[in-house]
Design a protein around this motif. Structure first.
Motif: not given
Ligand code: KG4
Ligand code: ZN
Length: 339
Positions: A306-323
């Motif tokens: 919930c609070t700022d963290n890099a896991a949320m950046i990682g999940i977007v990275g993964y989704l974009k990498y797949k695309n």
């Protein structure tokens, strides 16, 4: 690509948390965050100090994330970083670090919008059941308060936002008024547990449409505390739990009233609540009650996302990498970044 194992490094440095995370596909292997205590003495984030702290911390935080994930850096497939929105000096540190790693390891660089990441954090595997599209997202943090229709991972439409202060600021500034440390949101949450939410009432703002406003509430709260303290100099000390529970109750009601309006306007009952303030236990409790009474499907990320963290950046990275949405090495940090 679907069956491939993708290791993503996420880096977050938009405000006062230096964070790095390693994901294997959509699963978090490590999530290391160093919060900068230096700002507590100033009662808020000092941008100049924040960027210096990021520079001190980023190497060890990234290194620790790699060690805790049990991989070596040569196994990383991509590095994702927060491009914005946020404090420019802070963003520059994470951006430059990510670019260097991308060049050094010869892996793709992926830029991430911090507000999209708060929303998409709900797709981290460790969270449990994921929402269906389209869903409504209420993003509540120290810098933002937004209502967003999420039609697909990267098809988002803002339908409401704050006209002045963010909801996290309402918590933090109210806390400052009664002498609590920064950030006051979690402290108010804790103190409220032993207080009466109806002990004091505060005027709620009347705002058109699906927008929010919190600056009037902040001023009203300050005036109330000043007035009561002039009659009883121990007013804050004598009533701390009740004061916290009452202001928290008012803030949560403001959020839920607007969410109700948003559900009526859009007809969408699939709801994600994310961002730092979504860690609030009263908001979680009220929303879980409403999910039963109003037949809403309500989703919260796990507290650590919930609070700022890099896991949320990682999940977007993964989704974009797949695309195959790879960023150019010339991309630059931006303090404002539309969702
Ligand atoms: O998302 P976040 O970590 O950083 C920004 O992007 O702003 O949100 C930080 C905000 C702060 O204002 C903090 O007081 C608030 O989230 N917060 C909470 C709670 N935990 C963090 N507010 C209310 N209750 C909480 N439990
Ligand atoms: Zn945030």
């Amino acid at each position: 690509m679907e069956n491939q194992n993708i290791y993503t490094l996420g880096i977050e440095s938009s405000c006062d948390d230096t964070s790095a995370s390693i994901l294997l596909n959509d699963k978090v292997l490590s999530n290391v965050t160093s919060s900068q205590d230096i700002h507590k003495i100033y009662g808020g984030v000092v941008p100049e100090l924040a960027s210096r702290e990021h520079q001190k911390l980023i190497t060890s935080v990234v290194n620790e994330a790699i060690i805790r994930a049990g991989i070596n850096k040569g196994e990383l497939n991509t590095v994702a970083f927060t491009r914005g929105p946020g404090l420019l000096g802070s963003l520059l540190v994470g951006t430059s670090f990510a670019k260097s790693l991308s060049i050094g390891l010869n892996i793709p660089l992926i830029e991430v919008n911090h507000m999209q990441a708060h929303i998409l954090s709900i797709f981290i595997k460790n969270n449990g059941k994921a929402p269906c599209f389209p869903f409504l997202a209420l993003t509540v943090s120290g810098g933002h308060t937004q209502l967003v229709i999420v039609k697909d991972y990267f098809k988002m439409e803002e339908i409401g936002s704050t006209l002045d202060d963010a909801v996290g600021e309402a918590f933090d500034k109210s806390g400052k008024t009664i002498g609590l440390e920064y950030p006051s949101g979690p402290i108010i949450d804790r103190l409220s547990k032993d207080g009466d939410p109806n002990a004091f009432t505060f005027t709620k703002p009347k705002v058109e449409g699906l927008n929010f406003s919190f600056s009037g509430l902040k001023t009203g709260f300050m005036n109330f505390i000043k007035k009561e303290s002039s009659k009883n100099k121990n007013f804050i000390k004598d009533n701390l739990n009740n004061i916290c529970a009452s202001i928290q109750n008012t803030i949560v009601e403001i959020l839920i009233d607007k969410l109700n309006d948003a559900v009526k306007t859009t007809g969408i009952k699939e709801i994600v609540i994310c961002g730092g303030v979504s860690a609030n236990s009263e908001l979680r409790k009220k929303m879980n009650d409403l999910s039963v009474s109003n037949k809403w499907n309500v989703y919260f990320p796990k507290i650590e996302y919930c609070t700022d963290n890099a896991a949320m950046i990682g999940i977007v990275g993964y989704l974009k990498y797949k695309n195959r949405e790879i960023s150019d090495l010339s991309c630059s940090s931006t303090s404002r970044y539309k969702i």
